[in-house]
Design a protein around this motif. Structure first.
Motif, PDB file in Angstrom:
ATOM      1  N   ALA A 338       0.829  -1.208   0.000  1.00 33.95           N
ATOM      2  CA  ALA A 338       0.000   0.000   0.000  1.00 33.95           C
ATOM      3  C   ALA A 338       0.861   1.253   0.000  1.00 33.95           C
ATOM      4  CB  ALA A 338      -0.937  -0.007   1.206  1.00 33.95           C
ATOM      5  N   GLU A 339       1.918   1.258   0.817  1.00 39.50           N
ATOM      6  CA  GLU A 339       2.812   2.422   0.887  1.00 39.50           C
ATOM      7  C   GLU A 339       3.511   2.652  -0.445  1.00 39.50           C
ATOM      8  OE1 GLU A 339       4.647   5.713   2.130  1.00 39.50           O
ATOM      9  OE2 GLU A 339       3.170   4.617   3.312  1.00 39.50           O
ATOM     10  N   ARG A 340       3.968   1.601  -1.076  1.00 43.88           N
ATOM     11  CA  ARG A 340       4.649   1.739  -2.360  1.00 43.88           C
ATOM     12  C   ARG A 340       3.684   2.203  -3.448  1.00 43.88           C
ATOM     13  NH1 ARG A 340       9.738  -1.316  -2.709  1.00 43.88           N
ATOM     14  NH2 ARG A 340      10.258  -2.023  -0.598  1.00 43.88           N
ATOM     15  N   TRP A 341       2.446   1.743  -3.383  1.00 44.44           N
ATOM     16  CA  TRP A 341       1.451   2.209  -4.360  1.00 44.44           C
ATOM     17  C   TRP A 341       1.217   3.709  -4.194  1.00 44.44           C
ATOM     18  CZ3 TRP A 341      -4.520   1.539  -3.927  1.00 44.44           C
ATOM     19  CH2 TRP A 341      -5.125   2.040  -5.092  1.00 44.44           C
ATOM     20  N   MET A 342       1.083   4.164  -2.946  1.00 40.76           N
ATOM     21  CA  MET A 342       0.841   5.583  -2.721  1.00 40.76           C
ATOM     22  C   MET A 342       2.041   6.427  -3.165  1.00 40.76           C
ATOM     23  SD  MET A 342      -2.218   5.912  -1.665  1.00 40.76           S
ATOM     24  CE  MET A 342      -2.665   4.449  -2.636  1.00 40.76           C
ATOM     25  N   ARG A 343       3.239   5.945  -2.917  1.00 42.88           N
ATOM     26  CA  ARG A 343       4.421   6.687  -3.362  1.00 42.88           C
ATOM     27  C   ARG A 343       4.502   6.719  -4.883  1.00 42.88           C
ATOM     28  NH1 ARG A 343       9.355   6.195   1.005  1.00 42.88           N
ATOM     29  NH2 ARG A 343       8.035   6.142   2.861  1.00 42.88           N
ATOM     30  N   LEU A 344       4.099   5.622  -5.521  1.00 38.21           N
ATOM     31  CA  LEU A 344       4.064   5.612  -6.980  1.00 38.21           C
ATOM     32  C   LEU A 344       3.065   6.630  -7.502  1.00 38.21           C
ATOM     33  CD1 LEU A 344       4.923   4.356  -9.673  1.00 38.21           C
ATOM     34  CD2 LEU A 344       3.147   2.627  -9.346  1.00 38.21           C
ATOM     35  N   ARG A 345       1.895   6.731  -6.873  1.00 38.02           N
ATOM     36  CA  ARG A 345       0.909   7.728  -7.276  1.00 38.02           C
ATOM     37  C   ARG A 345       1.451   9.145  -7.060  1.00 38.02           C
ATOM     38  NH1 ARG A 345      -4.280   6.836  -8.262  1.00 38.02           N
ATOM     39  NH2 ARG A 345      -4.833   8.849  -7.348  1.00 38.02           N
ATOM     40  N   ASP A 346       2.168   9.343  -5.961  1.00 37.85           N
ATOM     41  CA  ASP A 346       2.737  10.656  -5.695  1.00 37.85           C
ATOM     42  C   ASP A 346       3.741  11.058  -6.767  1.00 37.85           C
ATOM     43  OD1 ASP A 346       1.265  10.745  -3.358  1.00 37.85           O
ATOM     44  OD2 ASP A 346       2.925  10.121  -2.073  1.00 37.85           O
ATOM     45  N   ARG A 347       4.459  10.079  -7.310  1.00 44.92           N
ATOM     46  CA  ARG A 347       5.599  10.375  -8.187  1.00 44.92           C
ATOM     47  C   ARG A 347       5.311  10.176  -9.669  1.00 44.92           C
ATOM     48  NH1 ARG A 347       9.715   7.031  -4.177  1.00 44.92           N
ATOM     49  NH2 ARG A 347       9.492   8.471  -2.404  1.00 44.92           N
ATOM     50  N   ARG A 348       4.078   9.864  -9.992  1.00 44.76           N
ATOM     51  CA  ARG A 348       3.776   9.578 -11.395  1.00 44.76           C
ATOM     52  C   ARG A 348       3.540  10.836 -12.216  1.00 44.76           C
ATOM     53  NH1 ARG A 348      -2.568   7.552 -11.711  1.00 44.76           N
ATOM     54  NH2 ARG A 348      -3.483   9.610 -11.319  1.00 44.76           N
ATOM     55  N   ALA A 349       3.551  12.007 -11.599  1.00 47.29           N
ATOM     56  CA  ALA A 349       3.109  13.226 -12.261  1.00 47.29           C
ATOM     57  C   ALA A 349       3.951  13.565 -13.490  1.00 47.29           C
ATOM     58  CB  ALA A 349       3.117  14.393 -11.277  1.00 47.29           C
TER      59      ALA A 349
END
Length: 466
Positions: A338-349
């Protein structure tokens, strides 16, 4: 000059490649967003069927008082804020419903207007003795994190002088409209959590319904849905930098691990990093959507956001640099799924901006191919069946995304604002593309140069706009 046949071949090839790249990128992003939407809908349904059947939703008036009320520090970093800091402080002193707090304002020696405005409030305004003017020795701008570290040290000095230990530290910006109940909410919930984050509700700047208004729509989704899901999944709760409280003991643990200073002076997104660092130290964060009264508006922070393309691009480029670029190096990919998914969403911009460029380029190429076909009589090359399927799926996902955006805006701002959401999505996409370009150029040219406080000009709302 290329002949009609060669031009048709070039157009068809460019069109197919741009469309294929955009379609695959949009599909991945669309599935990612759909998963977030479905989790939010599932959580909302579960709470309605279970929790809210047994207990009415809480509000600020029904929240029990703190078991051990304590003194709360409010940190405000202020560089070149002479136009707004006085009004903000007077408004906060008038409205905050709490018996024991102190406002620490960090200033710079080469910013006399801000120093004068803060000193005037101290000397001439009711409860001005609650304000602490913290003068720095370094000329501004440094970074906001450096300024916050000075405020931390000033708070420690006050504790030593008074013998009273602060219970929590609240972060605000010089343009924020504080809610009267926020300190009572923080005082209660900080006893259970290490970080408490309230929603941020941007206000529409008069004359800028699209540019400043697109912030309203994006925060309606981010603070109405995404942070809710993030908390439910157990991922770290990033601080928004305003409207958040951190327990003094938790911030002290971070400070002790960093040589005495809790904020990283080399970071341009110290607020975002703080929440993630706190989780790494075992701290627990919570996102609180709490109405002031039953059926009333939320206890939230309200503020104007940039009203011009240039200012919005600068601000979002700073966010992208700190979260998507520098954050990758500084914070890595720690944590569970879950944490890695959220960080991926944060950094996908950054990648998302590239996909958007391809999508808009494909639309222009379609128009060019159609014009060329009408002019020459040559048919446009047929679309590959797989590519056609991808485009149809993305069209459905786009419809869902627009519907969800309109619904979230409706929940936060009402039906009239929701009608502007589709148009403001396009404005937001353009700003995102330009911000990604700026962030990449600045970061690749000199990664260390981005640490300077590249702030935007602020306004404080008139009374009738709050």
């Amino acid at each position: 000059m290329p002949g009609p046949g060669l031009l048709s071949w070039l157009l068809d090839g460019a069109l197919r490649e741009a469309t294929l790249f955009a379609a695959i990128g949009l599909l991945i992003g669309g599935i990612d967003d759909l998963a977030m939407d479905l989790l939010w809908l599932f959580r909302s349904a579960i709470r309605r069927l279970t929790v809210y059947r047994r207990h009415p939703p809480a509000n600020a008036t029904t929240l029990p008082p703190a078991d051990h009320p304590g003194r709360i520090a409010i940190f405000i970093g202020a560089w070149d804020e002479g136009d707004v800091i006085g009004a903000m402080l007077r408004h906060a002193l008038d409205r905050l419903d709490h018996d024991d707090y102190r406002i620490f304002v960090g200033t710079y020696p080469n910013d006399p207007a801000t120093i004068s405005a803060v000193a005037s409030v101290q000397s001439h305004y009711a409860r001005g003795d609650m304000v602490r003017l913290v003068r720095g020795e370094l000329s501004g701008p440094t970074t906001k994190a450096e300024c916050l570290n000075r405020l931390w040290q000033a708070m420690l000095r006050e504790e030593a002088a008074t013998g009273v230990r602060f219970k929590a530290i609240t972060l605000h910006d010089a343009e924020d409209v504080v809610h009267p109940a926020e300190l009572r909410v923080f005082d209660r919930l900080i006893e259970r959590f290490d970080l408490v984050q309230l929603p941020v509700m941007p206000l529409v700047v008069p004359g800028s319904p699209l540019i400043s208004g697109h912030y309203c729509d994006e925060f309606a989704e981010a603070h109405g849905k995404q942070l809710v899901v993030r908390e439910a999944l157990g991922a770290a709760m990033p601080s928004a930098g305003v409207g958040c409280a951190i327990s003094r003991s938790a911030l002290e643990r971070i400070a002790d691990a960093r040589g005495g200073l809790p904020f990283d002076a080399d970071s341009v997104t110290e607020d975002y990093e703080l929440g993630l660092r706190l989780a790494e130290f075992g701290g627990r964060g919570v996102f609180v959507r709490l109405p002031a009264i039953a059926g009333g508006s939320l206890v939230a922070v309200r503020a104007y956001f940039p009203a011009t393309i240039h200012a919005a691009v600068r601000q979002k480029a700073r966010w992208l640099t700190g979260i998507a670029l520098a954050g990758w190096d500084r914070l890595g990919w720690r944590g569970g799924a879950a944490e890695r998914w959220m960080r991926l969403r944060d950094r996908r911009a950054i990648l998302a901006a590239l996909v958007l460029v391809a999508a808009y380029a494909a639309m222009l190429l379609w128009a060019a191919a159609l014009a060329h076909s009408l002019a020459t009589g040559r048919p446009i090359a047929p679309i590959d069946p797989l590519l056609r399927t991808l485009c149809l799926i993305n069209l459905g996902l786009l419809g869902w995304r627009i519907a969800m955006r309109c619904w979230m805006v409706h929940l936060m701002y009402g039906p009239r604002a929701a009608t502007l959401a589709p148009l403001r999505m396009i404005v937001g996409n353009i700003i995102a593309i330009l911000a990604a370009r700026r962030a990449l150029f600045v970061y690749l040219r000199d990664p260390k140069a981005v640490a300077r406080w590249d702030k935007t000009h602020h306004l404080f709302p008139a009374e009738d706009a709050r």
